[in-house]
Design a protein around this motif. Structure first.
Motif, PDB file in Angstrom:
ATOM      1  N   GLY A 100       2.191   0.368   4.854  1.00 12.39           N
ATOM      2  CA  GLY A 100       2.677  -0.730   5.145  1.00 12.39           C
ATOM      3  C   GLY A 100       1.773  -1.384   6.304  1.00 12.39           C
ATOM      4  O   GLY A 100       0.553  -1.171   6.621  1.00 12.39           O
ATOM      5  N   LEU A 101       2.480  -2.610   6.818  1.00 11.78           N
ATOM      6  CA  LEU A 101       1.543  -3.409   7.729  1.00 11.78           C
ATOM      7  C   LEU A 101       1.360  -2.345   9.157  1.00 11.78           C
ATOM      8  O   LEU A 101       0.411  -2.500   9.711  1.00 11.78           O
ATOM      9  N   LYS A 102       2.377  -1.750   9.245  1.00 12.43           N
ATOM     10  CA  LYS A 102       2.522  -0.752  10.484  1.00 12.43           C
ATOM     11  C   LYS A 102       1.164   0.279  10.466  1.00 12.43           C
ATOM     12  O   LYS A 102       0.795   0.223  11.644  1.00 12.43           O
ATOM     13  N   ALA A 103       0.846   0.601   9.453  1.00 11.09           N
ATOM     14  CA  ALA A 103      -0.152   1.522   9.584  1.00 11.09           C
ATOM     15  C   ALA A 103      -1.369   1.511   8.641  1.00 11.09           C
ATOM     16  O   ALA A 103      -2.636   1.904   8.899  1.00 11.09           O
ATOM     17  N   ARG A 104      -1.094   0.782   7.313  1.00 13.24           N
ATOM     18  CA  ARG A 104      -2.428   0.424   6.756  1.00 13.24           C
ATOM     19  C   ARG A 104      -3.168  -0.753   7.414  1.00 13.24           C
ATOM     20  O   ARG A 104      -4.446  -0.697   7.680  1.00 13.24           O
ATOM     21  N   GLY A 105      -2.642  -1.459   8.440  1.00 14.83           N
ATOM     22  CA  GLY A 105      -3.015  -2.631   9.007  1.00 14.83           C
ATOM     23  C   GLY A 105      -2.493  -3.831   8.623  1.00 14.83           C
ATOM     24  O   GLY A 105      -1.897  -4.023   7.659  1.00 14.83           O
ATOM     25  N   HIS A 106      -2.723  -4.781   9.361  1.00 12.49           N
ATOM     26  CA  HIS A 106      -2.255  -6.094   9.391  1.00 12.49           C
ATOM     27  C   HIS A 106      -3.049  -7.215   9.662  1.00 12.49           C
ATOM     28  O   HIS A 106      -3.064  -7.918  10.625  1.00 12.49           O
ATOM     29  N   PRO A 107      -4.204  -7.354   8.956  1.00 13.03           N
ATOM     30  CA  PRO A 107      -5.249  -8.593   8.943  1.00 13.03           C
ATOM     31  C   PRO A 107      -4.313  -9.873   8.423  1.00 13.03           C
ATOM     32  O   PRO A 107      -4.410  -9.926   7.352  1.00 13.03           O
ATOM     33  N   VAL A 108      -3.861 -10.612   9.182  1.00  9.97           N
ATOM     34  CA  VAL A 108      -2.835 -11.337   8.930  1.00  9.97           C
ATOM     35  C   VAL A 108      -2.779 -12.124   7.441  1.00  9.97           C
ATOM     36  O   VAL A 108      -1.988 -11.959   6.653  1.00  9.97           O
ATOM     37  N   GLY A 109      -3.915 -13.026   7.275  1.00  9.99           N
ATOM     38  CA  GLY A 109      -3.995 -13.845   6.250  1.00  9.99           C
ATOM     39  C   GLY A 109      -4.332 -12.807   4.892  1.00  9.99           C
ATOM     40  O   GLY A 109      -4.268 -13.167   3.793  1.00  9.99           O
ATOM     41  N   ALA A 110      -4.794 -11.696   4.993  1.00  8.44           N
ATOM     42  CA  ALA A 110      -5.297 -10.860   3.998  1.00  8.44           C
ATOM     43  C   ALA A 110      -3.971  -9.919   3.435  1.00  8.44           C
ATOM     44  O   ALA A 110      -4.126  -9.295   2.517  1.00  8.44           O
ATOM     45  N   THR A 111      -3.117  -9.940   4.222  1.00  5.98           N
ATOM     46  CA  THR A 111      -1.922  -9.004   4.074  1.00  5.98           C
ATOM     47  C   THR A 111      -1.105  -8.822   2.718  1.00  5.98           C
ATOM     48  O   THR A 111      -1.069  -7.960   2.133  1.00  5.98           O
ATOM     49  N   GLY A 112      -0.900 -10.257   2.287  1.00  5.32           N
ATOM     50  CA  GLY A 112      -0.342 -10.347   1.138  1.00  5.32           C
ATOM     51  C   GLY A 112      -1.131  -9.787  -0.084  1.00  5.32           C
ATOM     52  O   GLY A 112      -0.728  -9.371  -1.108  1.00  5.32           O
ATOM     53  N   ILE A 113      -2.436  -9.838   0.028  1.00  6.52           N
ATOM     54  CA  ILE A 113      -3.464  -9.520  -1.130  1.00  6.52           C
ATOM     55  C   ILE A 113      -3.459  -7.915  -0.970  1.00  6.52           C
ATOM     56  O   ILE A 113      -3.487  -7.329  -1.991  1.00  6.52           O
ATOM     57  N   ALA A 114      -3.300  -7.313   0.294  1.00  6.28           N
ATOM     58  CA  ALA A 114      -3.473  -5.841   0.293  1.00  6.28           C
ATOM     59  C   ALA A 114      -2.029  -5.220  -0.169  1.00  6.28           C
ATOM     60  O   ALA A 114      -1.944  -4.137  -0.669  1.00  6.28           O
ATOM     61  N   GLN A 115      -1.123  -5.995  -0.115  1.00  5.96           N
ATOM     62  CA  GLN A 115       0.312  -5.563  -0.838  1.00  5.96           C
ATOM     63  C   GLN A 115      -0.145  -5.584  -2.265  1.00  5.96           C
ATOM     64  O   GLN A 115       0.671  -4.474  -2.822  1.00  5.96           O
ATOM     65  N   ALA A 116      -0.665  -6.447  -2.912  1.00  5.31           N
ATOM     66  CA  ALA A 116      -0.780  -6.332  -4.198  1.00  5.31           C
ATOM     67  C   ALA A 116      -1.884  -5.372  -4.722  1.00  5.31           C
ATOM     68  O   ALA A 116      -1.798  -4.610  -5.611  1.00  5.31           O
ATOM     69  N   VAL A 117      -2.837  -4.996  -3.727  1.00  7.07           N
ATOM     70  CA  VAL A 117      -3.830  -4.028  -3.822  1.00  7.07           C
ATOM     71  C   VAL A 117      -2.990  -2.386  -4.217  1.00  7.07           C
ATOM     72  O   VAL A 117      -3.242  -1.762  -4.865  1.00  7.07           O
ATOM     73  N   GLU A 118      -2.091  -2.479  -3.041  1.00  6.17           N
ATOM     74  CA  GLU A 118      -1.064  -1.007  -3.247  1.00  6.17           C
ATOM     75  C   GLU A 118      -0.581  -1.039  -4.428  1.00  6.17           C
ATOM     76  O   GLU A 118      -0.543   0.123  -5.140  1.00  6.17           O
ATOM     77  N   ALA A 119       0.247  -1.925  -4.959  1.00 10.30           N
ATOM     78  CA  ALA A 119       0.794  -2.135  -6.178  1.00 10.30           C
ATOM     79  C   ALA A 119      -0.004  -1.837  -7.312  1.00 10.30           C
ATOM     80  O   ALA A 119       0.338  -1.162  -8.336  1.00 10.30           O
ATOM     81  N   PHE A 120      -1.216  -2.345  -7.238  1.00  9.22           N
ATOM     82  CA  PHE A 120      -2.250  -2.108  -8.424  1.00  9.22           C
ATOM     83  C   PHE A 120      -2.539  -0.880  -8.530  1.00  9.22           C
ATOM     84  O   PHE A 120      -2.533  -0.138  -9.611  1.00  9.22           O
ATOM     85  N   GLU A 121      -2.719  -0.213  -7.338  1.00  5.55           N
ATOM     86  CA  GLU A 121      -3.138   1.378  -7.507  1.00  5.55           C
ATOM     87  C   GLU A 121      -2.149   2.256  -7.653  1.00  5.55           C
ATOM     88  O   GLU A 121      -2.213   3.076  -8.672  1.00  5.55           O
ATOM     89  N   GLN A 122      -0.781   1.698  -7.355  1.00  2.12           N
ATOM     90  CA  GLN A 122       0.394   2.646  -7.776  1.00  2.12           C
ATOM     91  C   GLN A 122       0.706   2.568  -9.215  1.00  2.12           C
ATOM     92  O   GLN A 122       1.031   3.484  -9.981  1.00  2.12           O
ATOM     93  N   LEU A 123       0.794   1.291  -9.531  1.00  4.30           N
ATOM     94  CA  LEU A 123       0.932   1.063 -11.196  1.00  4.30           C
ATOM     95  C   LEU A 123      -0.093   1.326 -12.035  1.00  4.30           C
ATOM     96  O   LEU A 123       0.244   1.561 -13.284  1.00  4.30           O
ATOM     97  N   THR A 124      -1.320   1.601 -11.636  1.00  5.27           N
ATOM     98  CA  THR A 124      -2.216   2.053 -12.498  1.00  5.27           C
ATOM     99  C   THR A 124      -2.548   3.696 -12.380  1.00  5.27           C
ATOM    100  O   THR A 124      -3.376   4.142 -12.782  1.00  5.27           O
TER     101      THR A 124
END
Lengths: 388, 153
Positions: free
Chosen positions: A328-352
């Protein structure tokens, strides 16, 4: 309507770095395009989520990153929406592909937050609050969310220890995420003993100030075929909506904007909340994960604070969703403008099925992303991603 | 009642001047005289602080300005310990969301120690001049705008 797929993703490391915003983007796109043709041969347009020019004294991030990607004479623009900027950029990319306007669009996010220290970040983030009433009252990002947290603890059975458990869970998830800023576990005691930043929120309830960039290439199916990429993720739902800017003019504990956009995203995907296997919600502060679990329909009203519990231990009415598997933002980190894409990166990794084995959710097929900006639902974007 | 209250939404663009309570200069001029203005929606009763030309509650534009009551109760509160530069010399300070007796809500500083505040506590609006630091760090048009705060009743 053409389906939009996420074809490839990349990020910089998340944390404090001596690299600048454009350099962090170079790191992210280098990962994303490893083994693929040059970006110029693929990308038709580019959007950049970026919170503030206060950090680097740099606007024109659309032109800058297009140039840095080797793109010329393509539509390229910055998207602004505080911490939701990344997902708003992603949604623009998705809508461009769905509409047939473009075949392949690069959704980017970047923030170089550490440049001005804590004072610089505090000041830059305060620009997200209503200038006429809130900024003049000296509010800060932690204090704004503390107003939500205080009210939530008042209205529900949740305790500060329950919120601490969310931080503990997300740190444990981040420990298994090589991209994460904090790869260290923590304990409820450590969280509870950390200093109050804006009571009831303590240092360990808060996401860190982070440098980072992330990219996701969104493309139509024929581009996927042409590139020969085997494992992609389908964007089944994409929605965004604004709500009143001032916190006082919204419901503090029912995040109506998040409920609206998740409902819309589920409808587009033809699913219900119970179908979601993993969710990256916007845990900029621990209380956000509880509030968004309720708004997204995972938890009954007033029980979202149980998000750190195993599904069998949660109250009746909870789904078995796994929350903030990235840390999450809490521990992965929260580079504000990049966070929404970072969320998609996690979903990409989980779903693949390519997430680190210690955090991979077995059989994950459906993900929800909720990215919010400007305190809770001042603006919210939601995406539903599914295995292709 | 004043020249700022009972004013219907301007329908001509030329009426939206800095004298109008539907602009921020007009809103703060009224506040300096002790009136906290809202635009009240005739269709859904939403009270909009500061006044603007459309209602977020229903999208309607049948609006009239009114002076808000100065008393209300605390909905939520916290304490700022790390402040933006304009307020750095004032930490720690308490911030609250207050529901006025009219039902309108407004965030503001609360001049009480955090430990002495509780949800549902009664408070009263106070209008003060900006401090020297607030003037210095304010934008050119803000330097004379008053600051609203709340104090315990």
């Amino acid at each position: 309507m053409p389906d939009a797929h996420i074809v490839t993703v990349g990020t910089s490391p998340f944390g404090r770095t001596d690299l600048t915003g454009r350099d962090l983007f170079s790191v992210a796109i280098t990962e994303a395009f490893a083994g693929l043709p040059d970006p110029a041969a693929v990308v038709d347009a580019l959007y950049v989520g970026n919170q503030s020019e206060a950090y680097e004294h740099q606007i024109m991030y659309g032109s800058l990153l297009a140039e840095w990607a080797g793109l010329r004479h393509v539509p390229a623009e910055r998207v602004e929406g505080c911490a939701a900027a990344g997902a708003l950029a992603l949604r623009h990319a998705v809508e461009d592909v769905r509409s047939g306007r473009h075949d392949a669009v690069l959704a980017c996010g970047v923030e170089k937050m550490t440049a001005g220290g804590t004072t610089g970040a505090t000041d830059a983030l305060s620009a997200a609050f209503d200038r006429a009433t809130e900024q003049r009252s000296g509010v800060t990002a932690p204090s704004q969310y503390a107003l939500l947290a205080q009210r939530y603890l008042h209205e529900t059975d949740a305790t500060e220890a329950d919120l601490a458990a969310i931080a503990v869970k997300n740190h444990a998830n981040a420990a298994a995420n090589p991209r994460a800023m904090f790869r260290s576990e923590t304990t409820v005691e450590t969280v509870l003993e950390s200093a109050y930043i804006a009571p009831p929120l303590k240092l360990f309830d808060c996401a860190p100030v982070t440098d980072g960039a992330a990219v996701a290439l969104v493309a139509a199916e024929h581009v996927v075929d042409a590139l020969g990429v085997a494992d992609t993720v389908r964007v089944a739902g994409a929605a965004a909506g604004a709500n009143n800017l001032a916190v006082a003019d919204r419901n503090l504990t029912v995040i109506e904007g998040a409920a609206a956009v998740t409902t819309e995203a589920y409808a587009q995907a033809g699913i219900a909340a119970a179908d979601v296997d993993i969710a990256e919600v916007h845990d900029a502060f621990t209380v956000c994960e509880a509030l968004l679990a309720e708004a997204a329909g995972f938890a009954p009203r007033g029980r979202g604070y149980e998000s750190a519990l195993a599904p069998a231990e949660r109250s009746a009415g909870w789904t078995d969703v796994a929350l903030s598997t990235s840390g999450g933002l809490k521990a992965r980190g929260h580079p504000v403008g990049a966070t929404g894409i970072a969320q998609a990166v996690e979903a990409f990794e989980q779903l693949t099925g390519t997430a680190h084995p210690d955090r991979q959710v077995a059989g994950a097929e459906t993900a929800l992303l909720v990215n919010e900006g400007g305190v809770a639902d001042a603006v919210t974007a939601a995406h539903v991603l599914t295995v292709a | 009642m004043s020249e700022y209250t009972g004013v219907p939404r301007p329908t001509a663009p030329a009426e939206l001047t800095s004298d109008s309570p539907y602009t921020l200069p007009g809103f703060f001029a009224a506040l300096a005289e002790g009136e906290l203005l809202a635009a009240v929606c005739a269709d859904c009763d939403t009270r909009l602080i500061p006044p603007r030309t459309a209602c977020y509650g229903c999208g309607g534009r049948d609006l009239t300005t009114a002076a808000e009551p100065h008393t209300g109760t605390v909905v939520s509160y916290t304490e700022v310990r790390t402040a933006p530069p304009a307020f750095a010399d004032q930490v720690p300070y308490t911030v609250a969301v207050v529901e006025l007796d009219s039902g309108a809500k407004l965030t503001g500083r609360l001049t009480a120690a955090y430990d002495e505040v509780a949800i549902d506590m009664s408070v009263r609006l106070v209008v003060r001049a900006p401090t020297a630091a607030e003037r210095e760090l304010g934008l050119s048009y803000e330097t004379e705008w008053p600051v609203h705060t709340f104090e315990p009743v």
